[in-house]
Structures are given as structure tokens and as C-alpha cells.
Scaffold this motif. Structure first.
Motif, PDB file in Angstrom:
ATOM      1  N   ARG A   1     -22.562 -53.317  45.469  1.00 62.11           N
ATOM      2  CA  ARG A   1     -22.891 -52.497  44.288  1.00 62.11           C
ATOM      3  C   ARG A   1     -23.755 -53.248  43.282  1.00 62.11           C
ATOM      4  O   ARG A   1     -24.351 -52.624  42.413  1.00 62.11           O
ATOM      5  N   VAL A   2     -23.767 -54.567  43.380  1.00 62.38           N
ATOM      6  CA  VAL A   2     -24.597 -55.359  42.460  1.00 62.38           C
ATOM      7  C   VAL A   2     -25.668 -56.129  43.242  1.00 62.38           C
ATOM      8  O   VAL A   2     -26.098 -57.201  42.843  1.00 62.38           O
ATOM      9  N   GLY A   3     -26.085 -55.536  44.386  1.00 58.48           N
ATOM     10  CA  GLY A   3     -27.288 -56.003  45.057  1.00 58.48           C
ATOM     11  C   GLY A   3     -27.134 -56.994  46.189  1.00 58.48           C
ATOM     12  O   GLY A   3     -28.128 -57.409  46.788  1.00 58.48           O
ATOM     13  N   PHE A   4     -25.902 -57.408  46.514  1.00 62.58           N
ATOM     14  CA  PHE A   4     -25.737 -58.392  47.592  1.00 62.58           C
ATOM     15  C   PHE A   4     -25.673 -57.691  48.947  1.00 62.58           C
ATOM     16  O   PHE A   4     -25.067 -56.628  49.088  1.00 62.58           O
ATOM     17  N   ASN A   5     -26.284 -58.324  49.949  1.00 64.76           N
ATOM     18  CA  ASN A   5     -26.273 -57.802  51.316  1.00 64.76           C
ATOM     19  C   ASN A   5     -25.864 -58.903  52.287  1.00 64.76           C
ATOM     20  O   ASN A   5     -26.162 -60.079  52.059  1.00 64.76           O
ATOM     21  N   PRO A   6     -25.214 -58.505  53.392  1.00 66.93           N
ATOM     22  CA  PRO A   6     -24.768 -59.517  54.359  1.00 66.93           C
ATOM     23  C   PRO A   6     -25.924 -60.368  54.894  1.00 66.93           C
ATOM     24  O   PRO A   6     -27.024 -59.870  55.116  1.00 66.93           O
ATOM     25  N   VAL A   7     -25.639 -61.665  55.063  1.00 74.21           N
ATOM     26  CA  VAL A   7     -26.605 -62.581  55.671  1.00 74.21           C
ATOM     27  C   VAL A   7     -25.859 -63.403  56.728  1.00 74.21           C
ATOM     28  O   VAL A   7     -24.643 -63.589  56.634  1.00 74.21           O
TER      29      VAL A   7
ATOM     30  N   GLN B   1     -18.231 -62.498  57.539  1.00 70.45           N
ATOM     31  CA  GLN B   1     -18.699 -61.162  57.100  1.00 70.45           C
ATOM     32  C   GLN B   1     -18.788 -61.057  55.581  1.00 70.45           C
ATOM     33  O   GLN B   1     -19.393 -60.143  55.029  1.00 70.45           O
ATOM     34  N   GLY B   2     -18.176 -62.018  54.879  1.00 71.17           N
ATOM     35  CA  GLY B   2     -18.215 -62.015  53.415  1.00 71.17           C
ATOM     36  C   GLY B   2     -19.349 -62.853  52.836  1.00 71.17           C
ATOM     37  O   GLY B   2     -19.459 -62.987  51.623  1.00 71.17           O
ATOM     38  N   TRP B   3     -20.207 -63.396  53.684  1.00 75.55           N
ATOM     39  CA  TRP B   3     -21.329 -64.237  53.221  1.00 75.55           C
ATOM     40  C   TRP B   3     -22.494 -63.308  52.915  1.00 75.55           C
ATOM     41  O   TRP B   3     -23.060 -62.689  53.830  1.00 75.55           O
ATOM     42  N   ILE B   4     -22.845 -63.146  51.637  1.00 67.71           N
ATOM     43  CA  ILE B   4     -23.788 -62.123  51.215  1.00 67.71           C
ATOM     44  C   ILE B   4     -24.742 -62.709  50.170  1.00 67.71           C
ATOM     45  O   ILE B   4     -24.384 -63.637  49.448  1.00 67.71           O
TER      46      ILE B   4
END
Ligand SMILES: CC(C)(COP(=O)(O)OP(=O)(O)OC[C@H]1O[C@@H](n2cnc3c(N)ncnc32)[C@H](O)[C@@H]1OP(=O)(O)O)[C@@H](O)C(=O)NCCC(=O)NCCS
Length: 179
Positions: A127-133, A148-151
Motif C-alpha cells: 500500500r505504500v509502494g513496496f513490491n516483492p524482490v 516472500q517478505g523481502w520487498i
């Protein structure tokens, strides 16, 4: 809501907020771990590697976020990791967390930071712009228990392209229990 970047004179209140918020949500052990982490981050991190943003309402501390530098040996870009994040238990779910994070990211953007990374629930931080990497594209400083929580997100107009490691975090995060 007022925002502040002063952490030196507010260290006790900030550590107490993190301990209490995480004790309620994750249990006594995690509360103690994160309270101690907040204290160590403030006491041990060089100023140039630490940014702390807090939210206040009527003189009461209602939320806090830490950003610390991640250094990538093979890459000149400036990277900060946002962790931990806490909102006072009785005030959660009212938008304080998202407003505080947006404020902190804006401040880093204005400072010229290239990339923000965090480690948490992708549904919330999305919601504040982070996406999975992936760890291949953005190496982590320690093995991740929950990859899966590395964003991450780019804070500039440039797309988020892979970072060349190895990656190094500040000393307070050099503890596998935190990853
Ligand atoms: C996660 C946290 C910082 C969010 O702050 P907040 O002010 O409650 O969040 P906001 O009000 O801006 O956003 C609400 C959304 O956050 C999410 N959220 C709220 N509490 C959450 C929690 N404990 N875990 C995961 N997501 C949560 C929900 O998706 C919620 O959406 P909804 O209102 O549609 O249900 C806060 O709940 C908190 O301090 N939790 C305990 C400590 C923690 O888990 N920190 C994050 C790990 S570093």
C-alpha cells in the motif's frame, strides 16, 4: 499529527513504543527483541546511516519507523532499509502507519536516496509502494527466513534494477534472529 526526526532525546519513549507494540502483536519474547533492537539502533548506529521518523499526537508518541543504510559493495546507489515499524497498539488501523511511512519515504526521496527496502507483510507494505524482490536481484545482508517478505521500491524516476552485492547492514542488525 506531528512528525519528528529527533531520536536522541526521545530514545526511551521510542524503545518503549516498539517493545510494547511488538509484545502485544507478537508476544513477550519478540517485544523484548525489538525493543532492544530499537535501543541499539539509536545507541550504536552512526548518524549518517540512520533516519528515525516518529508521529506524535497531543504530545504522545503514536508511531515510529527506522531506516538504516544497506551498503552494496558492487553498487554506488544509496539504499536504506525500513525496519522496524510500530504504531501504538490502541491506535492501529487508523492510517497512522501508512501516513508515517509515506512521510519517511518522502524525506528520503528529497535527500536523494535511490532505493528503499523492507522486510515484512507485502499486503500491508504494498500500500505504500513496496513490491516483492528476489534475493538474487537485491541481496540481503543475512539469510532470510521469510524471503516472500523481502520487498523494495525505487525512490527515483529510475526503475529498480538489480543491485550488486554483497550487502552489508548496520551492526545492530547483525543478528540472524532478526532475519
Ligand atoms: C503494522 C503496523 C505498523 C501498521 O500500522 P497501522 O497504523 O495499524 O496501519 P494503517 O492503519 O496505516 O493501515 C491499516 C492496514 O494495515 C494492515 N495491518 C494493520 N495491522 C497489521 C498487523 N498487525 N500486521 C499486518 N498488517 C496490519 C491491515 O492491512 C490494515 O488494513 P485494513 O485497515 O484494511 O484492515 C501496526 O499495526 C503495528 O505496529 N503492528 C505491530 C508491530 C508490527 O507488526 N510491525 C510491522 C513489522 S516491522
Amino acid at each position: 499529527m506531528d512528525f519528528s526526526t529527533d531520536y536522541e532525546t526521545k530514545a526511551d519513549a521510542i524503545a518503549d513504543l516498539f517493545a510494547s507494540s511488538f509484545t502485544t502483536s507478537e508476544g513477550v519474547e519478540e517485544g523484548a527483541l525489538i525493543g532492544a533492537l530499537a535501543r541499539r539502533l539509536i545507541a550504536e548506529t552512526p548518524t549518517e546511516d540512520l533516519r528515525v521518523f516518529t508521529a506524535w499526537e497531543e504530545g504522545m508518541l503514536v508511531g515510529g519507523i527506522f531506516f538504516t543504510r544497506l551498503t552494496y559493495e558492487g553498487d554506488p546507489r544509496t539504499v536504506f532499509m525500513m525496519a522496524p515499524v510500530a504504531v501504538a497498539t490502541e491506535l492501529q488501523g487508523q492510517g497512522i502507519g501508512q501516513r508515517l511511512i509515506a512521510h519517511g519515504l518522502d524525506a528520503l526521496r528529497q535527500e536523494g536516496v535511490d532505493i528503499a527496502v523492507t522486510y515484512g507483510d507485502p499486503a500491508f507494505y504494498g500500500r505504500v509502494g513496496f513490491n516483492p524482490v528476489s534475493e538474487a536481484d537485491l541481496p540481503a545482508p543475512q539469510p532470510l527466513n521469510q524471503p516472500q517478505g523481502w520487498i523494495a521500491q525505487s525512490l527515483t524516476d529510475a526503475p529498480l534494477t538489480p543491485l550488486r552485492g554483497p550487502a552489508r547492514c548496520v551492526t545492530a542488525f547483525d543478528d540472524p534472529a532478526l532475519w
